[in-house]
Write a protein that holds these residues in place. Sequence first.
Motif, PDB file in Angstrom:
ATOM      1  N   LYS A  29      34.424  55.460  37.777  1.00  0.00           N
ATOM      2  CA  LYS A  29      33.140  55.021  38.324  1.00  0.00           C
ATOM      3  C   LYS A  29      32.276  54.502  37.181  1.00  0.00           C
ATOM      4  N   ALA A  30      31.642  53.350  37.396  1.00  0.00           N
ATOM      5  CA  ALA A  30      30.679  52.806  36.441  1.00  0.00           C
ATOM      6  C   ALA A  30      29.319  52.734  37.129  1.00  0.00           C
ATOM      7  N   ALA A  31      28.284  53.179  36.449  1.00  0.00           N
ATOM      8  CA  ALA A  31      26.926  53.137  36.993  1.00  0.00           C
ATOM      9  C   ALA A  31      25.990  52.558  35.931  1.00  0.00           C
ATOM     10  N   PHE A  32      25.087  51.677  36.374  1.00  0.00           N
ATOM     11  CA  PHE A  32      24.120  51.084  35.463  1.00  0.00           C
ATOM     12  C   PHE A  32      22.935  50.565  36.261  1.00  0.00           C
ATOM     13  N   THR A  33      21.870  50.241  35.560  1.00  0.00           N
ATOM     14  CA  THR A  33      20.709  49.641  36.207  1.00  0.00           C
ATOM     15  C   THR A  33      20.742  48.134  35.971  1.00  0.00           C
ATOM     16  N   LEU A  34      20.237  47.400  36.955  1.00  0.00           N
ATOM     17  CA  LEU A  34      20.166  45.944  36.869  1.00  0.00           C
ATOM     18  C   LEU A  34      18.734  45.518  37.160  1.00  0.00           C
ATOM     19  N   ALA A  35      18.163  44.714  36.284  1.00  0.00           N
ATOM     20  CA  ALA A  35      16.800  44.219  36.455  1.00  0.00           C
ATOM     21  C   ALA A  35      16.841  42.798  37.010  1.00  0.00           C
ATOM     22  N   THR A  36      16.140  42.600  38.120  1.00  0.00           N
ATOM     23  CA  THR A  36      15.963  41.246  38.655  1.00  0.00           C
ATOM     24  C   THR A  36      14.479  40.904  38.527  1.00  0.00           C
ATOM     25  N   THR A  37      14.201  39.711  38.064  1.00  0.00           N
ATOM     26  CA  THR A  37      12.820  39.318  37.799  1.00  0.00           C
ATOM     27  C   THR A  37      12.499  38.032  38.541  1.00  0.00           C
ATOM     28  N   GLU A  38      11.358  38.046  39.210  1.00  0.00           N
ATOM     29  CA  GLU A  38      10.871  36.823  39.848  1.00  0.00           C
ATOM     30  C   GLU A  38       9.547  36.440  39.211  1.00  0.00           C
ATOM     31  N   VAL A  39       9.349  35.147  39.076  1.00  0.00           N
ATOM     32  CA  VAL A  39       8.119  34.624  38.488  1.00  0.00           C
ATOM     33  C   VAL A  39       7.480  33.701  39.510  1.00  0.00           C
ATOM     34  N   TYR A  40       6.177  33.890  39.715  1.00  0.00           N
ATOM     35  CA  TYR A  40       5.454  33.051  40.669  1.00  0.00           C
ATOM     36  C   TYR A  40       4.005  32.933  40.213  1.00  0.00           C
ATOM     37  N   LYS A  41       3.291  32.003  40.838  1.00  0.00           N
ATOM     38  CA  LYS A  41       1.888  31.810  40.514  1.00  0.00           C
ATOM     39  C   LYS A  41       1.036  32.569  41.521  1.00  0.00           C
ATOM     40  N   GLY A  42       0.050  33.282  40.993  1.00  0.00           N
ATOM     41  CA  GLY A  42      -0.890  34.015  41.833  1.00  0.00           C
ATOM     42  C   GLY A  42      -1.946  33.082  42.401  1.00  0.00           C
ATOM     43  N   LYS A  43      -2.862  33.650  43.180  1.00  0.00           N
ATOM     44  CA  LYS A  43      -3.934  32.858  43.806  1.00  0.00           C
ATOM     45  C   LYS A  43      -4.786  32.126  42.775  1.00  0.00           C
ATOM     46  N   ASP A  44      -4.936  32.735  41.597  1.00  0.00           N
ATOM     47  CA  ASP A  44      -5.751  32.123  40.549  1.00  0.00           C
ATOM     48  C   ASP A  44      -4.960  31.143  39.682  1.00  0.00           C
ATOM     49  N   GLY A  45      -3.683  30.910  40.023  1.00  0.00           N
ATOM     50  CA  GLY A  45      -2.859  29.978  39.271  1.00  0.00           C
ATOM     51  C   GLY A  45      -2.149  30.593  38.074  1.00  0.00           C
ATOM     52  N   GLU A  46      -2.442  31.856  37.806  1.00  0.00           N
ATOM     53  CA  GLU A  46      -1.791  32.547  36.690  1.00  0.00           C
ATOM     54  C   GLU A  46      -0.349  32.887  37.037  1.00  0.00           C
ATOM     55  N   LYS A  47       0.510  32.817  36.031  1.00  0.00           N
ATOM     56  CA  LYS A  47       1.914  33.157  36.207  1.00  0.00           C
ATOM     57  C   LYS A  47       2.052  34.676  36.313  1.00  0.00           C
ATOM     58  N   ILE A  48       2.732  35.130  37.376  1.00  0.00           N
ATOM     59  CA  ILE A  48       2.962  36.553  37.594  1.00  0.00           C
ATOM     60  C   ILE A  48       4.457  36.806  37.526  1.00  0.00           C
ATOM     61  N   GLN A  49       4.831  37.842  36.808  1.00  0.00           N
ATOM     62  CA  GLN A  49       6.238  38.199  36.664  1.00  0.00           C
ATOM     63  C   GLN A  49       6.426  39.595  37.248  1.00  0.00           C
ATOM     64  N   HIS A  50       7.380  39.731  38.176  1.00  0.00           N
ATOM     65  CA  HIS A  50       7.662  41.022  38.804  1.00  0.00           C
ATOM     66  C   HIS A  50       9.132  41.370  38.602  1.00  0.00           C
ATOM     67  N   THR A  51       9.394  42.553  38.042  1.00  0.00           N
ATOM     68  CA  THR A  51      10.763  43.008  37.819  1.00  0.00           C
ATOM     69  C   THR A  51      11.069  44.165  38.752  1.00  0.00           C
ATOM     70  N   GLU A  52      12.193  44.076  39.419  1.00  0.00           N
ATOM     71  CA  GLU A  52      12.695  45.132  40.307  1.00  0.00           C
ATOM     72  C   GLU A  52      13.938  45.721  39.655  1.00  0.00           C
ATOM     73  N   TRP A  53      14.076  47.047  39.697  1.00  0.00           N
ATOM     74  CA  TRP A  53      15.231  47.720  39.114  1.00  0.00           C
ATOM     75  C   TRP A  53      16.152  48.220  40.213  1.00  0.00           C
TER      76      TRP A  53
END
Length: 143
Positions: A29-53
């Motif tokens: 058995k192999a177990a590990f964590t994987l990070a997925t990251t999405e980048v989008y622009k918020g209402k103010d136009g700022e770049k927002i980065q969200h990482t899910e584990w």
Amino acid sequence: MATGVNKVILIGNLGRDPEIQNFENGVKKAAFTLATTEVYKGKDGEKIQHTEWHNIVMWRGLADVVERFLKKGNTIYVEGRIRKREYEDKEGQKKFIYEILGDSMQMLGGGPRREENSGISPVNESIKEDTPILNAPEDDLPF
């Protein structure tokens, strides 16, 4: 007739080196964590980065491949299904954990490798459970 679909597709980076367990019956058995990251622009136009584990678990042949070739930072493509597992903590409280049971994996070439001179390219090496590992040259890709 199927009553539902449980299919997960992820592309991300390993958050830590895989933990490998070998059981008495020879199953690995192999177990590990994987990070997925999405980048989008918020209402103010700022770049927002969200990482899910995500907690990823792979068994048998895929666990062998993970042990040999993957480490923290590698970028992979994973297909699998979501499973909820229940356990009790030290205080006897019921806890739940959601895991992705990986059915297939493709190494995408990002990050370090364990076996640099293995003959297997980290780019576009697709591996599925119960599929033999092939040492195909990079210029022999099917697309």
